[in-house]
Design a protein around this motif. Structure first.
Motif, mmCIF file in Angstrom:
data_model
loop_
_atom_site.group_PDB
_atom_site.id
_atom_site.type_symbol
_atom_site.label_atom_id
_atom_site.label_comp_id
_atom_site.label_asym_id
_atom_site.label_seq_id
_atom_site.Cartn_x
_atom_site.Cartn_y
_atom_site.Cartn_z
ATOM 1 N N UNK A 225 7.524 -12.253 9.132
ATOM 2 C CA UNK A 225 8.377 -12.455 7.961
ATOM 3 C C UNK A 225 7.522 -12.581 6.705
ATOM 4 N N UNK A 226 7.985 -11.982 5.636
ATOM 5 C CA UNK A 226 7.349 -12.137 4.324
ATOM 6 C C UNK A 226 8.438 -12.477 3.320
ATOM 7 N N UNK A 227 8.216 -13.523 2.542
ATOM 8 C CA UNK A 227 9.137 -13.945 1.486
ATOM 9 C C UNK A 227 8.474 -13.682 0.136
ATOM 10 N N UNK A 228 9.216 -13.097 -0.788
ATOM 11 C CA UNK A 228 8.736 -12.859 -2.149
ATOM 12 C C UNK A 228 9.469 -13.792 -3.108
ATOM 13 N N UNK A 229 8.702 -14.548 -3.881
ATOM 14 C CA UNK A 229 9.251 -15.377 -4.962
ATOM 15 C C UNK A 229 8.569 -14.928 -6.248
ATOM 16 N N UNK B 226 0.878 -5.443 7.743
ATOM 17 C CA UNK B 226 0.630 -4.420 6.723
ATOM 18 C C UNK B 226 1.813 -3.465 6.636
ATOM 19 N N UNK B 227 2.333 -3.039 7.785
ATOM 20 C CA UNK B 227 3.508 -2.170 7.788
ATOM 21 C C UNK B 227 4.705 -2.865 7.148
ATOM 22 N N UNK B 228 4.872 -4.154 7.453
ATOM 23 C CA UNK B 228 6.011 -4.891 6.903
ATOM 24 C C UNK B 228 5.861 -5.059 5.392
ATOM 25 N N UNK B 229 4.639 -5.315 4.942
ATOM 26 C CA UNK B 229 4.402 -5.438 3.499
ATOM 27 C C UNK B 229 4.710 -4.132 2.783
#
Length: 574
Positions: free
Chosen positions: A451-455, A535-538
């Motif tokens: 999981x990656x969250x962007x704020x 890296x793929x998820x990013x």
């Protein structure tokens, strides 16, 4: 400016003699409560209504059963406003909290078994805290700042210095310099209204193991004390209903206990009530630094859209990008395996099986490996190919338990040659196998959440399990390079997120086969596999949401209900 809310709810689990989760010791049972255990939640919403939810539990682990139960009920409470990809469920990793909350076998073994009442209490506290935080959202300023612990502050030590020193990209330290071999920087997100700090989220990696397995009370350990102390200070300064979350960074190789000359002797002298005092002192170091960070005038204001991605990956067969695997073109993960060093434990934080027994296990594992790779073994071609791959992936690990195939030293669990009297966990595992409770059930999770969250200009990488300091730093470097084109200025890591499956070391650390390497279950290229998939998820975050192609549907397979029932509501050992 964001809409933000926060709340905490006590996890309503009454100690009834069940073993606690963390040290893997059946005798580490809970009969009382030293401090309350909480679910603490923060909710952030941007101008377009996109939300990020961060919930931290005073527990030793997060499981898929917890997350799935919370997601289902949050969807019922919040409807279409709830976005599963933006929901982070993490924990403090206290080793003095209840267990029995997993549908998988191994990490419930010590409890013993699955305790539905525990899982229900965790889900209720999680959902209630999130919903209350959601409903209390109001205009809030969000900012980020950081500071380092001075080297003289006795808050954290690297517990696997030999493994650390194998890394080519770190300073080498000698015994007695363990306090330098870690990330001493704490990052803190500050939530303010009308110039008043209301709540905070701290990220700093150190094991919540100030308290030993000789104690018998639920306790939040250092992170729990840090949160309580910070909340008290914030409210004394005028905050209303302050919530302070002290979550984990790269804690995998970081201990709250002194490591250096005479480390074990010093640890053994700290017993009983003195351990609670020590946990509070360690927490005070963390809370004081966090409060000084949020009080500092130099803050990076976080502004901009909220975004998130979540995917599940089967880590039993991931091919790592050679660029992330030292150029190795055949860098794969494999079925999970636990090494002898995992069962031997750590020398200061928590010893496992006795050294003589560990030596016997190690000899047996090596003998089995030689036999399997010998022409005399008469393995079928497919079996020989399987074990050639397994041993190549697992490298120097002395494999005691093939957790994927549910074998120990080459035998089905119920036929394990170690006598029941040698270890109560061995006895419990054999008992569950004999009654058919593990035939189709996984011992450990293999389908894991990334999981990656962007704020705004900040990204938060949310990882399952325990990452060592250098493993986490390398992962952050990988993700930062991918997200820079989006305008991301900083990437932070939070571990113990959304599920638990063990450790992630660097390839170099893995070769040491200390406890952390023995508990890196997918083999020596596990970190490279995480780097590849993150890296793929990013890369997906560089696209508009409708154009993203990452897998949003895969989820872990639930165990058969009949098998789960067989290992549920088992009586605590006397």
């Amino acid at each position: 400016m964001y809409q933000a809310g926060w709340n905490k709810q006590e996890i309503g689990i009454s100690p009834r003699g069940y073993a606690m989760h963390g040290f893997g010791q059946p005798g580490h049972r809970a009969y009382g409560q030293e401090t309350p255990l909480y679910a603490r939640s923060l909710v952030l919403k941007d101008a377009e209504g996109q939300a990020a939810i961060f919930c931290c539990l005073d527990l030793g682990y997060v499981t898929q059963a917890m997350r799935a139960g919370a997601v289902e009920r949050l969807q019922q409470h919040l409807g279409e406003q709830f976005n599963e990809a933006g929901f982070v469920l993490t924990c403090t990793h206290t080793h003095s909290g209840p267990g029995g909350c997993s549908h998988d076998v191994l990490y419930n073994l010590v409890t013993p078994g699955f305790v539905p009442e525990h899982l229900e209490a965790v889900i209720v506290a999680t959902v209630d805290s999130v919903v209350e935080a959601w409903q209390s959202a109001a205009p809030t300023e969000l900012s980020l700042a950081s500071a380092r612990f001075d080297e003289a502050v006795p808050v954290a030590w690297n517990r696997s210095l030999n493994a650390w020193n194998r890394n080519p990209d770190v300073p080498r330290y000698r015994e007695g310099e363990n306090h330098k071999a870690l990330e001493r920087q704490m990052q803190v997100l500050r939530l303010s209204r009308a110039g008043q700090v209301q709540s905070l989220l701290s990220l700093f990696g150190v094991h919540a193991t100030c308290l030993s397995n000789s104690l018998d009370r639920h306790d939040g350990d250092n992170k729990g004390y840090a949160a309580a102390q910070a909340e008290q200070q914030l409210m004394a300064s005028g905050a209303s209903g302050a919530v302070a979350i002290f979550a984990q960074g790269t804690a995998g190789d970081v201990s709250p206990h002194y490591h250096g000359p005479q480390a074990l002797k010093r640890r053994q002298q700290l017993t009983g009530r003195a351990e609670y005092v020590y946990a509070a002192e360690n927490g005070r170091h963390q809370s004081q630094l966090a409060l000084s960070i949020v009080a500092a005038p130099d803050q990076q204001q976080i502004i901009g859209a909220i975004d998130s991605v979540l995917t599940y990956v089967d880590f039993s067969s991931v091919h790592a990008d050679p660029a992330m695997a030292n150029g190795e073109t055949q860098a794969w993960t494999s079925d999970p395996c636990h090494g002898v060093s995992f069962f031997a434990g750590t020398p200061v934080d928590g010893l496992g099986v006795a050294p003589p027994l560990a030596a016997v296990m190690r000899a047996g594992a090596r003998m089995l490996r030689r036999w399997r790779m010998s022409p005399l073994s008469r393995l079928s071609p497919s079996e020989r190919q399987y074990y050639q791959h397994l041993y190549a992936v697992q490298g120097p690990k002395d494999i005691l338990m093939e957790s994927g195939r549910k074998q120990a030293l080459g035998l089905p669990l119920m036929q394990l040659s170690l006598p029941d009297a040698v270890d109560p966990l061995v006895a419990e595992l054999k008992r569950q196998a004999r009654i058919g409770a593990v035939n189709e059930s996984a011992l450990v999770p293999t389908v894991l959440p990334l999981q990656i969250i962007i704020l705004g200009q900040l990204a938060l990488v949310c990882c399952p399990g325990e990452f060592t300091t250098t493993a986490g730093r390398r992962l952050l470097d990988t993700v930062m390079k991918r997200l820079a084109p989006r305008g991301i200025e900083q990437v932070l890591i939070c571990t113990y997120c959304n599920d638990y499956m063990g450790y992630v070391t660097t390839n170099e650390e893995y070769q040491e086969q200390a406890y952390e390497g023995g508990h890196t279950i997918f083999g020596q290229w596990t970190l490279a596999a995480f780097q590849t998939r993150f890296a793929h998820l990013a890369d997906e975050l560089l696209k508009d949401d409708p154009l993203r192609t990452h897998d949003r549907k895969t989820r872990p397979v639930q165990p058969p209900a009949a098998e789960l029932a067989l290992r549920s509501n088992l009586s605590p050992r006397s």
